[in-house]
Design an enzyme around this catalytic site. Structure first.
Site, PDB file in Angstrom:
ATOM      1  N   ASP A  29       0.788  -1.252   0.000  1.00  0.00           N
ATOM      2  CA  ASP A  29       0.000   0.000   0.000  1.00  0.00           C
ATOM      3  C   ASP A  29       0.819   1.302   0.000  1.00  0.00           C
ATOM      4  O   ASP A  29       0.459   2.257   0.701  1.00  0.00           O
ATOM      5  CB  ASP A  29      -0.967   0.004   1.198  1.00  0.00           C
ATOM      6  CG  ASP A  29      -1.941  -1.154   1.169  1.00  0.00           C
ATOM      7  OD1 ASP A  29      -1.929  -1.935   0.199  1.00  0.00           O
ATOM      8  OD2 ASP A  29      -2.728  -1.281   2.119  1.00  0.00           O
ATOM      9  N   LYS A 134      -6.653  -4.904  -3.089  1.00  0.00           N
ATOM     10  CA  LYS A 134      -7.292  -5.551  -1.934  1.00  0.00           C
ATOM     11  C   LYS A 134      -8.319  -4.616  -1.310  1.00  0.00           C
ATOM     12  O   LYS A 134      -8.059  -3.425  -1.152  1.00  0.00           O
ATOM     13  CB  LYS A 134      -6.228  -5.965  -0.914  1.00  0.00           C
ATOM     14  CG  LYS A 134      -5.415  -4.811  -0.324  1.00  0.00           C
ATOM     15  CD  LYS A 134      -4.284  -5.362   0.519  1.00  0.00           C
ATOM     16  CE  LYS A 134      -3.502  -4.304   1.246  1.00  0.00           C
ATOM     17  NZ  LYS A 134      -4.213  -3.558   2.262  1.00  0.00           N
ATOM     18  N   CYS A 167      -2.058  -2.382   7.853  1.00  0.00           N
ATOM     19  CA  CYS A 167      -2.020  -3.327   6.728  1.00  0.00           C
ATOM     20  C   CYS A 167      -0.787  -4.233   6.730  1.00  0.00           C
ATOM     21  O   CYS A 167      -0.876  -5.386   6.292  1.00  0.00           O
ATOM     22  CB  CYS A 167      -2.167  -2.575   5.415  1.00  0.00           C
ATOM     23  SG  CYS A 167      -3.832  -1.888   5.247  1.00  0.00           S
TER      24      CYS A 167
END
Ligand code: TIU
Length: 225
Positions: A29, A134, A167
């Site tokens: 990310d 995701k 995450c």
């Protein structure tokens, strides 16, 4: 160094050993939405400049992985433009006046295809590097990451990116339960909260490496020399 050489990286709680052909660099990310002003991270009330110290160490690691032709995988957190994969609970969490799917300076917040959703230019994926979109915090939930790793024979992961306690930690826990060994270089992961950075890393390496190993990019690069 042949592809089957075992590389030993100084790490905690003990050395992390891997073979290049079965170990992937998994970058979580590193999106404009988390690292640049006007995105999801700022919408949540965070100072996004806190995460930018992770860019240079990630660049260094990524350039080595690329130069050697080893597995590189990127992830992005975000949702379909119709928000079909956005749980209503996630949409309303935080009671912020702006939320996921709303228009922001970098396009619709955390929506696939928008400028803010994309990976920062410094670490932009190259052809051949899988990009996993995701909907959740973990990179395995509702994605084909596990299948991609199994098909490539990957058994170990070097996990970097943001944020350490959200995450990155969720993905390391998911990976651990699926049988992967994870090494997290502390300088390549970042948090908006210094105390969560520290504890997020401690939680991974505690109890004999309950979820994985923690090291530093310098130690990985030293092991590759
Ligand atoms: N808020 C926060 O720290 N993180 C996230 O929402 N997503 C990721 O960590 N990528």
């Amino acid at each position: 160094m042949t592809p089957n050489t075992t590389i030993s990286v100084e790490a905690e709680p003990y050395a992390f050993e891997f073979q290049p052909t079965t170990c992937a660099l998994l970058i979580i990310d590193m999106q404009r939405d988390f690292l640049e002003p006007g995105g999801f991270g700022e919408m949540l009330g965070n100072d996004v400049s806190q995460l930018r110290c992770t860019i240079e160490p990630n660049k260094r690691l990524l350039s080595v992985w690329r130069a050697r032709g080893w597995h590189v995988i990127h992830t992005r957190e975000g949702h379909r433009p119709d928000l079909g994969c956005l749980p209503p609970a996630k949409k309303i969490r935080g009671r912020s006046p702006t939320s996921i799917g709303d228009q922001g300076p970098m396009g619709r917040i955390l929506v696939r295809g928008e400028a803010g959703h994309d990976i920062i230019p410094e670490l932009y994926p190259q052809f051949g590097e899988a990009v996993i979109d995701k909907p959740g915090k973990g990179a395995f939930y509702a994605t084909d990451l596990h299948a991609i790793l199994m098909n490539r024979g990957v058994k170990q992961l070097i996990v970097t990116g943001v944020t350490t306690e959200v995450c990155v930690n969720t993905t390391v826990r998911e990976a651990n339960d699926r049988g992967y060994d994870c090494l997290v270089p502390s300088d390549c992961v970042g948090s908006y909260f210094p105390e969560f950075q520290e504890m997020g890393l401690k939680m991974i390496k505690a109890q004999g490496g309950i979820f994985g190993w923690v090291s530093h990019s310098d130690k990985i690069l030293a092991a590759l020399k």
